[in-house]
Design a protein around this motif. Sequence first.
Motif: not given
Length: 140
Positions: A58, A75, A80, A82, A110, A120-124, A126
């Motif tokens: 990401e 985020y 989920c 912003k 971002r 930011d949740d988008r970079f967590k 997984t």
Amino acid sequence: HRHWIIIAPKTSAQEIIAVEATDKKIYFGNSCLQVIQQEATQFIIQKNTETAQLDMKEVVFPLFIRKWKQGDYFYPLGMCKKKKVARFFIDEKLSRHQKENTWVIESNKRIAWIVGLRIDDRFKITPSTRQILQLNVSIP
């Protein structure tokens, strides 16, 4: 700040620092950022606020370190939707001085991490994460 008067020096002008993929240490403000890239098989999740662990797929270099500004949003980890950074600061009950001295790390326009507070949740990370970018901030 609620029950106290806080006297602090005025902050300087906006400063933006670029972080390249080959950088290992970057100095900004009164802090030092250590950049570590590692395989997902050899890491331990860090739970302190001075460390951010991001999914490398990401992240787009160069990263930019800058002070937050009005209109910024991200985020927050675990959400989920912003949220404006200013609203996040209110929820965290930060003083004006703390807000003025808060830095963000940005990837591809971002916000990836509000330094010392939340990623930011988008970079967590997984279960499908293969490589991790670990960012450690410290005061030298």
